[in-house]
Design an enzyme around this catalytic site. Structure first.
Site, short mmCIF file in Angstrom:
data_model
loop_
_atom_site.label_atom_id
_atom_site.label_comp_id
_atom_site.label_asym_id
_atom_site.label_seq_id
_atom_site.Cartn_x
_atom_site.Cartn_y
_atom_site.Cartn_z
N GLY A 86 0.84 -1.22 0.00
CA GLY A 86 0.00 0.00 0.00
C GLY A 86 0.86 1.25 0.00
N LYS A 99 -9.42 21.45 16.64
CA LYS A 99 -8.73 20.17 16.78
C LYS A 99 -8.16 20.16 18.19
CE LYS A 99 -4.68 17.67 15.00
NZ LYS A 99 -5.22 16.34 15.06
N HIS A 117 -2.22 4.03 16.44
CA HIS A 117 -1.12 5.01 16.48
C HIS A 117 -1.22 6.01 17.63
CE1 HIS A 117 -4.11 7.28 14.07
NE2 HIS A 117 -3.60 8.31 14.71
N ASP A 126 0.67 -7.77 -7.91
CA ASP A 126 -0.75 -8.05 -7.87
C ASP A 126 -0.95 -8.89 -6.59
OD1 ASP A 126 -3.26 -9.14 -8.02
OD2 ASP A 126 -3.17 -9.52 -10.19
N LYS A 177 -16.12 14.90 13.99
CA LYS A 177 -15.54 15.67 12.89
C LYS A 177 -16.32 16.96 12.70
CE LYS A 177 -13.36 11.96 10.33
NZ LYS A 177 -11.97 12.38 10.58
N HIS A 232 -8.88 4.42 19.86
CA HIS A 232 -8.11 5.44 20.58
C HIS A 232 -8.69 5.81 21.95
CE1 HIS A 232 -6.39 5.70 16.69
NE2 HIS A 232 -7.18 6.62 16.18
N THR A 237 1.35 3.45 -2.15
CA THR A 237 0.85 4.64 -2.86
C THR A 237 -0.34 5.24 -2.12
OG1 THR A 237 -0.38 3.09 -4.23
CG2 THR A 237 1.63 4.02 -5.19
N GLY A 238 -0.49 4.89 -0.84
CA GLY A 238 -1.68 5.35 -0.10
C GLY A 238 -1.41 6.57 0.77
N LEU A 279 -1.66 6.90 4.00
CA LEU A 279 -0.88 6.63 5.21
C LEU A 279 0.63 6.71 4.92
CD1 LEU A 279 -1.23 5.64 8.22
CD2 LEU A 279 -0.70 3.38 7.34
#
Ligand SMILES: NC(=O)c1ccc[n+]([C@@H]2O[C@H](COP(=O)([O-])OP(=O)(O)OC[C@H]3O[C@@H](n4cnc5c(N)ncnc54)[C@H](OP(=O)(O)O)[C@@H]3O)[C@@H](O)[C@H]2O)c1
Length: 457
Positions: free
Chosen positions: A10, A321, A169, A79, A316, A231, A12-13, A15
């Site tokens: 992943g 924040k 995280h 793939d 949200k 979290h 190219t994501g 994260l």
């Protein structure tokens, strides 16, 4: 010397671009990643390493030292459903030598966890017997308890629990790590930490942003599963767990699980909301009833915490924040034996997690001058101010721990079970969704219905 290979599926994501590249850059700058480390970036795009890096430079917002990062990188097109590609990956890894420590980071949607785990196992890139192989998963761990159980069953058939690292995280954040030190390394707090002294606990994780480009992921997940299940419950477990019998990963997790199993939500005190305009965002179902805000009241079924409300608030498109834990202390036995104080505020300990990191202790003091009235005062500690440069980001710490095989800040399966089971009861109940345009509307509703809640939410 053992060669360490971090293999990122992943690559190219979001994260990878938002978190992992900056963390790798910081570790390289600090000399904590050096020549014995190689990073294999895997994605499905057919391109060269040069093309991949050019794309990454456009996507990564921070100013990274790309000249130092590039020598560590290899780009591999794969793939993820094709066994011959896993065999190719195995050959590439084995070509690096015999003495290898290999990590597989799954920065991909949860639907790909199982095919990748099976691909790694069937091709024998990673087997149960190999101590020097680790596999990492991002939250969410499944879409509900049943799904999480299914994923975990597959993983435990293929790998040993010691090889499985599950990332939340938040646990890598500096002030979350600081909770442990503050609680158990300060006698001031250590002996004030129960229902005799604490009036309430509030855990906040407010975001001002909307779902932005992540609507496809967020819709159908919502605030409860995205934030509370992981979290916020982790924060509460760290704040309320008994002191672990030793400062070791397994003992800390045992203490956390014990508390997580005792958290009970008050089904009638919850408020679920959805921000105005959510249904028009990209990737969102037009009739979606996914909550973008949640306020909850819970208690902990443990003698130390009887009667102490625990408030959870996250959402949200709110006014700011801010992520904080607020502990309000009792003040009931201050006015006695002829001593009378007016205008007393509750003592509060505020652990500031983001965007600023630090601690504030609120107390009562005399006003300066000739009269003796009382005013609130704040003692403030700024965590970031203590360090030269930025404090480490969560992913920096988590990647370093991964390289060092330290799983203390990763979550164990029984913590996840307890968290899913705790929120399952809430999810079973259908909730009215409050449509909100601003946080002020929600705040008013909360303060009207919960008189004892911390006022500065
Ligand atoms: N982004 C964050 O801040 C964040 C925070 C916490 C947890 N997470 C978790 O981290 C994981 C990755 O998140 P993300 O935001 O990076 O997701 P993302 O931007 O959607 O990217 C995921 C990666 O997976 C690849 N991918 C998607 N579908 C695929 C398929 N069918 N076959 C092969 N590759 C496929 C994408 O490749 P293409 O580029 O080719 O589409 C991309 O490289 C998720 O589990 C997420 O829940 C993310």
């Amino acid at each position: 010397m053992i060669k360490k290979i971090i293999t990122i599926f992943g690559s190219t994501g979001n994260l990878m671009y938002k978190k992992l590249f900056p963390a790798l850059d910081a570790l390289i700058k600090k000399g904590l990643i050096n020549q014995d480390v190689k990073i294999l970036c895997i994605a499905r795009k057919d391109c060269t390493l040069e093309d991949y890096v050019e794309e990454a430079k456009k996507e990564v917002k921070e100013n990274l030292d790309w000249d130092s990062i590039i020598p560590y990188l290899t780009y591999i097109k794969m793939d993820l459903f094709e066994m011959t590609d896993y065999i190719m990956l195995k050959d590439m890894i084995h070509a690096e030598g015999k003495d290898l420590d290999v990590m597989f980071y799954l920065a991909v949607p949860p639907t790909l966890f199982e095919p990748i785990a099976k691909g790694l196992s069937i091709s024998k890139i990673m087997t149960k017997a190999q101590e020097n192989r680790r596999i990492l998963f991002e939250k969410p761990f499944g879409s509900d308890f049943e799904d999480a159980k299914h994923i975990n069953q597959t993983l435990q058939e293929l790998f040993d629990e010691k090889q499985i690292y599950r990332i939340d995280h938040y646990l890598g954040k500096e002030m979350i790590q600081n909770i442990f030190i503050m609680r158990f390394a300060n006698s001031l707090f250590k002996h004030q930490w129960d229902n005799k002294r604490i009036k309430s606990i509030t855990v906040l994780a407010k975001e001002s942003e909307t779902v932005m480009m992540r609507g496809g992921y967020y819709d159908g997940v919502g605030a409860l599963k995205d934030m509370v299940q992981s979290h916020l419950l982790q924060m509460v477990s760290l704040i309320t767990m008994n002191q672990p019998i030793e400062n070791k990963s397994s003992a800390i997790k045992d203490s956390k699980v014990d508390i997580l199993n005792k958290v009970e939500f008050d089904l009638n005190s919850s408020i679920f909301g959805q921000y105005d305009g959510y249904l028009d965002e990209s990737g969102i179902q037009k009739d979606s009833n996914t909550e973008t805000f949640v306020f909850l009241k819970a208690h902990i079924n443990h003698k130390n915490w009887k009667g102490v409300p625990i408030y959870f608030l996250t959402g949200k498109k709110l006014n700011e924040k801010r992520s904080e834990i607020i502990i309000e202390f009792e003040s009931d036995d201050i006015n006695q034996k002829g001593w009378e104080f007016n205008n007393l505020d509750y003592n509060q300990l505020i652990i500031r997690i983001a965007p600023e990191e630090g601690v504030t202790l609120k107390m009562n003091v005399k006003t300066p001058g000739l009269n003796a009235s009382i005013i609130p005062a704040e003692l403030t500690y700024c965590h970031a101010c203590q360090s030269v440069g930025n404090t480490p980001e969560a992913y920096e710490k988590l990647l370093l721990d991964l390289l060092n095989k330290d799983d203390t800040l990763y979550t164990r399966w029984d913590e996840i079970v307890a968290s899913w089971q705790t929120i399952a009861k809430l999810k079973d109940k259908s909730h009215e969704l409050v449509n909100y345009q601003s946080f002020e509307e929600l705040k008013q509703l909360i303060l009207e219905t919960h008189v004892d809640v911390y006022k500065n939410i």
